[in-house]
Structures are given as structure tokens and as C-alpha cells.
Design an enzyme around this catalytic site. Structure first.
Site, PDB file in Angstrom:
ATOM      1  N   GLY A  79       0.539  -1.355   0.078  1.00 53.02           N
ATOM      2  CA  GLY A  79       0.094   0.242   0.157  1.00 53.02           C
ATOM      3  C   GLY A  79       1.049   1.561   0.029  1.00 53.02           C
ATOM      4  O   GLY A  79       0.305   2.116   0.643  1.00 53.02           O
ATOM      5  N   ASN A  81       1.277  -2.210   5.221  1.00 55.17           N
ATOM      6  CA  ASN A  81      -0.531  -1.649   5.279  1.00 55.17           C
ATOM      7  C   ASN A  81      -1.455  -1.352   4.282  1.00 55.17           C
ATOM      8  O   ASN A  81      -2.924  -0.249   4.428  1.00 55.17           O
ATOM      9  CB  ASN A  81       0.699   0.084   5.280  1.00 55.17           C
ATOM     10  CG  ASN A  81       0.331   0.846   5.213  1.00 55.17           C
ATOM     11  OD1 ASN A  81      -0.611   1.831   5.442  1.00 55.17           O
ATOM     12  ND2 ASN A  81      -0.005   1.263   3.809  1.00 55.17           N
ATOM     13  N   SER A 132      -5.770  -0.923  12.942  1.00 57.39           N
ATOM     14  CA  SER A 132      -6.564   0.685  13.319  1.00 57.39           C
ATOM     15  C   SER A 132      -7.118   0.711  14.568  1.00 57.39           C
ATOM     16  O   SER A 132      -7.495  -0.291  15.145  1.00 57.39           O
ATOM     17  CB  SER A 132      -7.713   0.299  12.507  1.00 57.39           C
ATOM     18  OG  SER A 132      -8.977   1.459  12.565  1.00 57.39           O
ATOM     19  N   TYR A 192     -14.481  -4.191   7.542  1.00 58.20           N
ATOM     20  CA  TYR A 192     -13.451  -3.476   7.988  1.00 58.20           C
ATOM     21  C   TYR A 192     -12.493  -3.708   9.576  1.00 58.20           C
ATOM     22  O   TYR A 192     -11.814  -3.978   9.751  1.00 58.20           O
ATOM     23  CB  TYR A 192     -13.422  -2.102   8.207  1.00 58.20           C
ATOM     24  CG  TYR A 192     -12.464  -0.848   7.940  1.00 58.20           C
ATOM     25  CD1 TYR A 192     -11.175  -1.492   7.000  1.00 58.20           C
ATOM     26  CD2 TYR A 192     -11.673  -0.240   9.109  1.00 58.20           C
ATOM     27  CE1 TYR A 192      -9.942  -0.410   6.928  1.00 58.20           C
ATOM     28  CE2 TYR A 192     -10.602  -0.294   8.949  1.00 58.20           C
ATOM     29  CZ  TYR A 192      -9.531   0.350   8.393  1.00 58.20           C
ATOM     30  OH  TYR A 192      -8.655   1.430   7.899  1.00 58.20           O
ATOM     31  N   SER A 193     -13.853  -3.429  10.172  1.00 55.46           N
ATOM     32  CA  SER A 193     -13.543  -3.643  12.349  1.00 55.46           C
ATOM     33  C   SER A 193     -12.996  -5.171  12.129  1.00 55.46           C
ATOM     34  O   SER A 193     -11.989  -5.190  12.867  1.00 55.46           O
ATOM     35  CB  SER A 193     -14.287  -3.248  12.580  1.00 55.46           C
ATOM     36  OG  SER A 193     -15.451  -4.351  12.514  1.00 55.46           O
ATOM     37  N   LYS A 206      -9.495  -5.539  10.969  1.00 56.24           N
ATOM     38  CA  LYS A 206      -8.622  -5.070  11.476  1.00 56.24           C
ATOM     39  C   LYS A 206      -8.117  -5.595  13.172  1.00 56.24           C
ATOM     40  O   LYS A 206      -7.026  -5.552  13.632  1.00 56.24           O
ATOM     41  CB  LYS A 206      -8.834  -3.523  11.909  1.00 56.24           C
ATOM     42  CG  LYS A 206      -8.370  -2.891  10.045  1.00 56.24           C
ATOM     43  CD  LYS A 206      -7.017  -2.945   9.578  1.00 56.24           C
ATOM     44  CE  LYS A 206      -7.181  -1.842   8.442  1.00 56.24           C
ATOM     45  NZ  LYS A 206      -5.966  -1.806   7.956  1.00 56.24           N
TER      46      LYS A 206
END
Length: 251
Positions: free
Chosen positions: A17, A94, A146, A159-160, A163
Site C-alpha cells: 500500500g 499496510n 486501526s 473493516y473492523s 483489523k
């Protein structure tokens, strides 16, 4: 008084990334310390521009376009990198995407795409590059997670989850590789000013600010400084930890 400066000893790093945002700043920071950086992103143009900018500033960098969600592509890329550079000392996982939506309306593809890009990619790259680190008895792996992986967030279940999974992955890999002097840590940014967060509605941004004790958003450099320390010789006794860079959102 002794003033500490970070030591890298002519290392080779892979940063995924790296074409934009936090990843690009991390790549530039490592290159500024004399590290040879392999800039990886899905876009040949973006990682190429990042590597070119580093070389233009006197650093050492090459670009490698790879779809990090594709395990076979990452395996081939890992072999190519090791053939070209003989070793990789530092891996910064990343790369990440968001495909937000409430869970009941989320498409299966949006769930899978985010898990594959954000979480599975860490497994692919670590599996492909950690062997030489273990044999050399030196290595640094840093996973960019995150605060959402610690707090959760409505509309970001994919997403959560990804992460949060990165945190469990980090702690397990840290235990697996510790006997070979390879460290693995995670950095959890909060609300950082990047292209991704620039699209957030102004009212939402104001609401987020009320949850940040320092009352300001972070910069990519704030994350890069923490990553740089964890990748250095000076961080040799730190592994399996999660460092929040979030202005105090998570305490």
C-alpha cells in the site's frame, strides 16, 4: 546526555500500500534512513511514482505492482523480491481498503474483498518473506491495523473484523518468530488525514473530533514515526504489541 537516533544498518524493506497515504510516507521515511524499499501497490502507476519520488530524493527504491489479496500473486512476488534482493529485513503490511455498509445490507463480495485485502494479505506476505528473516535471526514485521479493530464501528463490520484479525495475527506471529529474533508488532492509527478520510462528510468529521482528546486529526507522518521506531535496531526488545496513534481515542 545520550541522544537516541534510529539505526537501520542498510536494511531492505517491503511496504504494501505504498502508492499513497500512510504507506507512501512510511516508505519515504524508511528510505530516508538508508533502507532500500520495495514499494508495493495494486496500481503500477502509484507505486511507480512513490519509488521514483524516493529515488529523486536520493533514496533507494523499486516498485512492484501486486494484488495483495491474491495469495498466488503474492507468493510469486515474494520469490521475485528475494531473488532480486537476497533478503528482506522489514515487512510493513499496510495495504487496505474499505467497502462500508450496514451488516444486514452488506454484499458477500464486500465482506470478502475487505477481509482478503486487509487481513489475508498479511498472511500471504508474512508467509512469503519471514523465512529468510528467521534464518538470518533478524527481522521486523509491522502490521498497520486501526483503532476500529479495537473499538468497532457501525457500518464497518468487514473493516473492523479484518483489523481486529490483524491484531490476533500479530500476537500469534510474534510468538512463533520470537525465538529467531524476528519481532512483530501492530500500529493502530486513529483518524489520519489521507485521501481515504478526505471523503468523510464535514459533520461526521466534527463528531469524530469530539471523541479525540487532542482535538485534532493525525498526519501520516505521525504513524510513520512509530513504524520507523518499531523497524529499527532500537526496538529489538518489543514484540507482540499494539501501539495506537490516535490522539487519545483509545485509552
Amino acid at each position: 546526555m545520550t541522544v537516541m537516533s534510529l539505526t537501520f544498518n542498510d536494511r531492505v524493506a517491503v511496504v504494501t500500500g505504498a502508492g499513497r497515504g500512510i504507506g507512501r510516507v512510511i516508505a519515504e521515511m524508511l528510505a530516508g534512513h538508508g533502507v532500500t524499499v520495495v514499494c508495493v501497490s495494486k496500481s503500477a502507476e502509484s507505486c511507480g511514482q512513490a519509488a521514483e519520488a524516493i529515488r529523486g530524493s536520493g533514496g533507494k527504491a523499486v516498485s512492484l505492482p501486486v494484488d495483495v489479496s491474491d495469495g498466488e500473486a503474492v507468493a510469486r512476488a515474494s520469490e521475485e523480491i528475494l531473488k532480486e534482493h537476497a533478503r528482506v529485513d522489514i515487512l510493513v503490511n499496510n495495504a487496505g481498503i474499505t467497502k462500508d455498509g450496514m451488516m444486514l445490507r452488506m454484499k458477500d463480495g464486500d465482506w470478502q474483498d475487505v477481509l482478503s485485502t486487509n487481513l489475508s494479505s498479511c498472511f500471504y506476505w508474512t508467509k512469503g518473506l519471514s523465512g529468510p528473516m528467521a534464518r538470518a535471526r533478524w527481522g521486523r514485521i509491522v502490521n498497520i491495523t486501526s483503532v476500529i479493530g479495537l473499538m468497532g464501528n457501525a457500518g464497518q463490520v468487514n473493516y473492523s473484523s479484518a483489523k481486529a484479525g490483524m491484531i490476533g495475527f500479530t500476537k500469534s506471529i510474534a510468538r512463533e518468530l520470537a525465538s529467531r529474533s524476528v519481532t512483530c508488532n501492530a500500529v493502530a492509527p486513529g483518524f489520519i488525514q489521507t485521501d481515504m478520510t478526505a471523503a468523510v462528510d464535514e459533520e461526521v468529521s466534527k463528531q469524530i473530533l469530539t471523541r479525540i482528546p487532542l482535538k485534532k486529526f493525525g498526519k501520516p507522518e505521525d504513524v510513520a514515526h512509530m513504524v520507523g521506531f518499531l523497524c529499527s535496531e532500537e526496538a529489538n526488545y518489543i514484540t507482540g504489541q499494539v501501539f495506537t496513534v490516535d490522539g487519545g481515542m483509545v485509552m
